[in-house]
Design a protein around this motif. Structure first.
Motif, PDB file in Angstrom:
ATOM      1  N   ILE A  15       9.504  14.518 -11.628  1.00 33.03           N
ATOM      2  CA  ILE A  15       8.581  13.403 -11.376  1.00 33.03           C
ATOM      3  C   ILE A  15       7.986  13.572  -9.978  1.00 33.03           C
ATOM      4  O   ILE A  15       6.798  13.381  -9.747  1.00 33.03           O
ATOM      5  N   MET A  16       8.834  13.970  -9.041  1.00 31.96           N
ATOM      6  CA  MET A  16       8.366  14.146  -7.657  1.00 31.96           C
ATOM      7  C   MET A  16       7.374  15.297  -7.530  1.00 31.96           C
ATOM      8  O   MET A  16       6.428  15.225  -6.751  1.00 31.96           O
TER       9      MET A  16
ATOM     10  N   GLY B 157       0.847  -1.191   0.000  1.00 30.31           N
ATOM     11  CA  GLY B 157       0.000   0.000   0.000  1.00 30.31           C
ATOM     12  C   GLY B 157       0.870   1.222   0.000  1.00 30.31           C
ATOM     13  O   GLY B 157       1.934   1.242   0.621  1.00 30.31           O
ATOM     14  N   ASP B 158       0.425   2.222  -0.678  1.00 29.20           N
ATOM     15  CA  ASP B 158       1.225   3.436  -0.755  1.00 29.20           C
ATOM     16  C   ASP B 158       1.349   4.061   0.632  1.00 29.20           C
ATOM     17  O   ASP B 158       0.598   3.714   1.539  1.00 29.20           O
ATOM     18  N   VAL B 159       2.265   4.993   0.778  1.00 30.75           N
ATOM     19  CA  VAL B 159       2.442   5.634   2.080  1.00 30.75           C
ATOM     20  C   VAL B 159       1.124   6.258   2.541  1.00 30.75           C
ATOM     21  O   VAL B 159       0.430   6.896   1.764  1.00 30.75           O
TER      22      VAL B 159
ATOM     23  N   TYR C 186       3.316   5.040  -9.696  1.00 30.87           N
ATOM     24  CA  TYR C 186       3.735   5.787 -10.888  1.00 30.87           C
ATOM     25  C   TYR C 186       5.208   6.197 -10.738  1.00 30.87           C
ATOM     26  O   TYR C 186       6.015   6.024 -11.642  1.00 30.87           O
ATOM     27  N   ILE C 187       5.537   6.724  -9.568  1.00 29.95           N
ATOM     28  CA  ILE C 187       6.910   7.190  -9.337  1.00 29.95           C
ATOM     29  C   ILE C 187       7.911   6.047  -9.489  1.00 29.95           C
ATOM     30  O   ILE C 187       8.946   6.181 -10.134  1.00 29.95           O
ATOM     31  N   SER C 188       7.554   4.919  -8.915  1.00 29.86           N
ATOM     32  CA  SER C 188       8.503   3.809  -8.991  1.00 29.86           C
ATOM     33  C   SER C 188       8.675   3.334 -10.439  1.00 29.86           C
ATOM     34  O   SER C 188       9.774   2.980 -10.858  1.00 29.86           O
TER      35      SER C 188
ATOM     36  N   GLN D 114      12.841   6.568  -2.120  1.00 30.90           N
ATOM     37  CA  GLN D 114      13.153   7.086  -0.797  1.00 30.90           C
ATOM     38  C   GLN D 114      12.518   8.464  -0.580  1.00 30.90           C
ATOM     39  O   GLN D 114      11.949   8.749   0.468  1.00 30.90           O
ATOM     40  N   LEU D 115      12.591   9.306  -1.617  1.00 32.83           N
ATOM     41  CA  LEU D 115      11.965  10.631  -1.514  1.00 32.83           C
ATOM     42  C   LEU D 115      10.467  10.489  -1.272  1.00 32.83           C
ATOM     43  O   LEU D 115       9.870  11.211  -0.475  1.00 32.83           O
ATOM     44  N   HIS D 116       9.888   9.522  -1.960  1.00 34.33           N
ATOM     45  CA  HIS D 116       8.451   9.321  -1.828  1.00 34.33           C
ATOM     46  C   HIS D 116       8.094   8.874  -0.403  1.00 34.33           C
ATOM     47  O   HIS D 116       7.129   9.349   0.196  1.00 34.33           O
TER      48      HIS D 116
END
Ligand SMILES: Nc1ncnc2c1ncn2[C@@H]1O[C@H](COP(=O)(O)OP(=O)(O)OP(=O)(O)O)[C@@H](O)[C@H]1O
Length: 677
Positions: A592-593, A281-283, A601-603, A558-560
């Protein structure tokens, strides 16, 4: 000499040296061999004098023309000079306080001097060059080790070469695979990675070792999968009638995605085969509550539950939340981590051993040998991409029939998930709780930092809190990156002077970190300046602002994750990336961020940008358990290694089956993936 022999059995390792090696995580011969250089220095040799760059180390083969007497300088140092010639140019080599150096030289002989050669008048001068005697020096490749304390490259080389000469490395990779991928022998690979004789051989060594690592990783995963599939004696749970009461008492309604995943878990619970499920699950998507529902049901069926988190901070956070959500039900919850007092540990372990229903939350302290669950029904690991197959495998070993639920917040590109989680069934929470405002992300240049902090101040004045993340703990001389310590000095005495600012990093003790987080959670601290230790799971809904310094240094995943620490409550939240943009790729990554908050999507985007030298962030964070390979950069190799491992495991050939058993044994012995017998 055996690979698992203690390091002290290596010739030349006394107690003091042993201590230094232990500090680098080297305890036995295998650790020593797997202590790989972090980089290599390529030093060119015997180049044309006109090409000499004074700032670069080079090697020149020079002939001794005069050995001068040592003398004392005005500052009291003993100075020794030897004159050489190189291609008709005069060179003076100078050493300080080592007068005996001249004993190494014979007039008229040629020696290789390595150092920086600087033009002084009509001749070159080199200070304290290293002297070697190789015959030809077109290029030298010097390994650079990640040294700690006062360990030196030289002392490491000595014992490494002793270990390599005296240990037998058994290569159990089948010949057909070695031929098919044109791999060098394992023994050669280990030798060349430490003592490279040419760049080609070094690259071949790296390829072989990466392949070995990915192959063993795949073997471990596939063996685990096989064991799980043949394990039919799971617990068939009934669905507790109290579940609906629990759901009613929650302060919110579950999202559709959460409900779907809960249904999938309960369906597994009713089955005879043990559950092995990954909840991705996303953050901030609300995985914890899903896990709590699963726990509650197992508990109400009379079983024990173990929940493991990757850090003490997270374990404690889960513990508090579980207690809070289940406060109206008579449920026994305990917390067991590294910093639990010895007396408490004994009490909790005794309780666990009785087999009475219990929810035990903890760190890896929960899977230590002396913790014996006598009625474990459900084991949950909150991986957050830290644990991986190694811990899953350990956990399954200790729970032959318990259900296993793995939770991760790392959105992994589909192609990759296929391999990394092939032992698990996957559930996805692809929806955020309602009312969340999308985090606004902005990119700031270094030159505009003040404006970024002015904005943060405005948020704090409104009563919110902020995280500031930096890549380093303290300033390094050669590095221009911002560090936690220097930013703390700067910001706490200037812009945030009227507020409480604290700093946190991985070097602090677990208790100190816990206390810092507690103060931040209670809003006693308004600004938390930290390294990425806050990346994992920390939940402070009042924090609405995050500044990430040197954002270009972090992987997108990591940024996400970091950004996911804000936007967890009702407030509009902001993430400010301060980046030093020097390339198009960095700019693209930062964009992207700013454009998306969707982890999947980011990954995927990050994955597409792979091979650009700016990676996803798995290996750098040391979480995958891999030493050399990178799941993203080496995805093609992973595919090959995985397929070969699969063929091997499914083979009916007696000899190959034997081979699998021997590989399995070595995988059990070592926690690293590049292991050999
Ligand atoms: N359905 C829901 N409606 C409203 N709030 C929810 C819902 N589900 C969870 N929450 C809240 O959302 C916050 C985040 O949940 P949680 O900590 O479980 O996220 P997570 O998926 O573990 O995220 P991360 O991986 O980033 O830690 C918590 O404060 C939780 O109480």
């Amino acid at each position: 000499m055996n690979l698992y022999d203690d390091i002290k059995f290596i010739k030349g390792v006394g107690p003091k040296f042993e201590e230094k090696l232990n500090k680098c995580g080297i305890y036995n011969v295998l650790d020593m061999l797997l202590y790989f250089p972090r980089d290599y220095q390529y030093i060119s040799g015997n180049i044309d004098v006109s090409e000499i760059n004074e700032e670069e180390k080079i090697i020149l083969s020079c002939k001794v023309v005069r050995i001068n007497k040592s003398f004392r300088t005005r500052t009291g140092k003993i100075m020794t000079e030897v004159d050489f010639t190189y291609a008709n140019h005069n060179i003076t080599a100078i050493w300080f306080n080592t007068p005996y150096i001249i004993k190494n030289f014979v007039l008229g002989n040629v020696y290789n001097l390595m150092g920086k050669f600087k033009l002084k008048g009509s001749k070159f001068e080199v200070i304290s060059p290293q002297v070697t005697c190789n015959e030809s020096v077109e290029k030298e490749i010097i390994p650079i080790y990640p040294l700690k304390g006062d360990l030196t490259n030289k002392s490491l080389y000595k014992i490494l070469s002793y270990a390599i000469e005296n240990v037998k490395i058994i290569d159990n990779m089948p010949d057909n695979i070695i031929k098919k991928y044109n791999l060098c022998s394992l023994e050669q690979a280990v030798r060349e990675i430490h003592f490279p004789s040419s760049n080609d051989l070094l690259q071949a060594a790296i390829t072989r070792l990466k392949f070995q690592e990915l192959f063993n990783y795949s073997m471990k995963l596939l063996l685990l999968k096989k064991r799980l599939k043949t394990n039919g004696n799971g617990i068939q749970y009934s669905i507790s009638s109290e579940l609906s009461i629990l759901k009613e008492k929650l302060p919110f309604e579950l999202t559709e995605a959460q409900n779907k995943v809960v249904r999938e878990i309960l369906l597994d619970a009713k089955k005879k085969t043990p559950m092995n499920r990954l909840v991705q699950g996303d953050v901030g998507s609300g995985k914890t509550i899903v896990a709590i529902i699963a726990m509650f049901n197992a508990y109400k069926n009379g079983y024990q539950v173990a929940m493991m988190a990757p850090t003490e901070i997270l374990a404690k956070q889960h513990y508090v939340e579980i207690k809070n959500v289940l406060k109206d039900f008579d449920i026994d919850v305990e917390l067991l981590t590294g910093s639990t007092s010895a007396k408490e540990k004994v009490r909790i372990k005794e309780k666990i051993a009785t087999g009475n229903p219990l929810i035990a939350v903890g760190t890896h302290a929960l899977i230590q040998k002396d913790v014996e669950f006598s009625r474990l029904g459900l084991a949950i690991t909150d991986e957050q991409h830290r644990f991986g197959v190694e811990q899953r495998s350990k956990l399954t070993n200790s729970t032959d029939k318990a259900d296993v639920l793995v939770m991760t917040a790392t959105p992994i590109p589909r192609t990759l998930a296929l391999y990394l989680y092939s032992d698990l069934d996957v559930s996805i929470i692809d929806q955020l709780p309602p009312g969340r405002k999308a985090i606004k992300t902005e990119l700031f240049r270094e030159s505009n930092r003040n404006a970024a902090y002015d904005f943060v101040l405005e948020e704090i004045e409104k009563g919110r809190q902020a995280y500031i993340v930096c890549p380093l703990i303290e300033d390094l001389e050669e590095n221009k990156l911002n560090s936690v310590e220097s930013l703390y000095e700067e910001l706490s005495t200037s812009i945030f002077k009227g507020y409480k600012v604290e700093m946190m990093h991985g070097k602090l003790k677990a208790k100190e970190k816990n206390d810092i987080i507690d103060r931040f959670k209670n809003n006693e601290t308004q600004v938390l300046i930290s390294t990425t230790v806050i990346e994992v799971g920390v939940n402070v809904p009042n924090a609405s602002c995050m500044v990430i310094e040197n954002a270009e240094r972090f992987g997108l995943a990591q940024l996400h994750q970091l950004r996911g620490r804000v936007g967890r409550g009702q407030y509009q939240s902001y993430c400010i990336l301060i980046a030093n943009i020097k390339s198009k790729v960095t700019e693209k990554r930062m964009n992207i961020m700013t454009e998306s908050t969707d982890g999947f999507y980011i990954s995927e985007q990050d994955f597409k940008l792979r091979g650009t030298g700016e990676m996803f962030g798995f290996r750098q964070s040391g979480d995958s358990g891999l030493l050399l390979a990178d799941f993203v950069e080496d995805i093609n190799m992973l595919k090959c290694a995985y397929n070969e491992a699969k063929l091997l495991i499914n083979s009916e050939d007696g000899k190959i089956k034997e081979l699998c058993v021997s590989i399995e044994k070595s995988l059990v012995k070592s926690s690293k993936f590049i292991c050999f017998n």
